[in-house]
Design a protein around this motif. Sequence first.
Motif, short mmCIF file in Angstrom:
data_model
loop_
_atom_site.label_atom_id
_atom_site.label_comp_id
_atom_site.label_asym_id
_atom_site.label_seq_id
_atom_site.Cartn_x
_atom_site.Cartn_y
_atom_site.Cartn_z
N GLY A 243 0.82 -1.20 0.00
CA GLY A 243 0.00 0.00 0.00
C GLY A 243 0.85 1.25 0.00
O GLY A 243 2.09 1.19 0.01
N CYS B 69 -3.25 -0.35 11.67
CA CYS B 69 -4.72 -0.38 11.61
C CYS B 69 -5.20 -1.02 10.31
O CYS B 69 -6.19 -1.76 10.29
N SER B 70 -4.48 -0.76 9.22
CA SER B 70 -4.89 -1.34 7.94
C SER B 70 -4.89 -2.86 8.00
O SER B 70 -5.72 -3.53 7.38
N ARG B 71 -3.97 -3.40 8.80
CA ARG B 71 -3.86 -4.86 8.92
C ARG B 71 -4.85 -5.40 9.95
O ARG B 71 -5.56 -6.37 9.69
N ALA C 48 -8.62 -3.18 6.57
CA ALA C 48 -9.14 -2.05 5.78
C ALA C 48 -8.20 -1.68 4.65
O ALA C 48 -6.97 -1.63 4.83
N VAL D 289 -7.17 3.80 5.29
CA VAL D 289 -7.20 4.29 6.67
C VAL D 289 -6.93 5.79 6.65
O VAL D 289 -5.93 6.25 6.10
N TYR E 277 -3.55 6.15 4.34
CA TYR E 277 -3.06 4.88 3.80
C TYR E 277 -4.07 4.33 2.80
O TYR E 277 -5.27 4.29 3.08
N CYS F 116 -4.51 0.94 0.17
CA CYS F 116 -4.00 -0.38 -0.21
C CYS F 116 -3.62 -0.42 -1.69
O CYS F 116 -4.21 0.26 -2.53
N THR G 268 -13.14 1.57 4.29
CA THR G 268 -12.42 2.68 4.90
C THR G 268 -12.61 2.69 6.41
O THR G 268 -13.73 2.51 6.90
#
Length: 202
Positions: free
Chosen positions: A99, A121-123, A127, A130, A143, A145, A172
């Motif tokens: 990402g 947080c994305s992991r 999501a 972010v 962020y 992806c 999101t």
Amino acid sequence: MLVTAIVLAAGQSRRMGRFKQLLPLDGCTVVETVVERLGSVARRDFELATVVVLGHRAGEVERRLGNRDLACVVNERFRQGMVTSVQSGVRSADPKSAGYLVCLGDQPDLNTEVVARIIHCSRSAGAGIVVPTHRGKRGHPVYICGRYRDEILALPADKGLNTVTGRHAGDTVELEVDAAEVLEDLDTPADYLRLGARFAID
């Protein structure tokens, strides 16, 4: 996991009246401070590569960045809009990037703990996008992806990156942070003077 931080530093600084990327700050410059902050982000389960997108006075900025562990790319279309710089950064990113962390080149008070939280947080939330928020207001860095790469590259120059994020509300996460810095960048001389409370400026 490899994440590419895309630092947007191509603008002409018209509202500032001075070239803000090279404004003095703590013995170096604004853009150097941004990349140094990114370089000091604590990385537990990801690798962070940095691409700095240049435009106006590109040669001067690249010389200031010197031999740091980053890549510089010149966006010849920077006058057409910020999204063209995002696209330049995405094109230059390592194809293995999971990402992109889209960072403002005029946000020197970048909170490194927040940067790490956004990526984690994305992991943890699964999501694709972010967005940090402070008191309900959206800020940066954002962020996105890698699966949205083609969608980003297909944007016309008169559209913003929020065109992509707006299409994927279900993918999101808004990450509320206790860090007003996510909302703060340098647009005017008053913004620069405000930094004097936290940094040494000339």
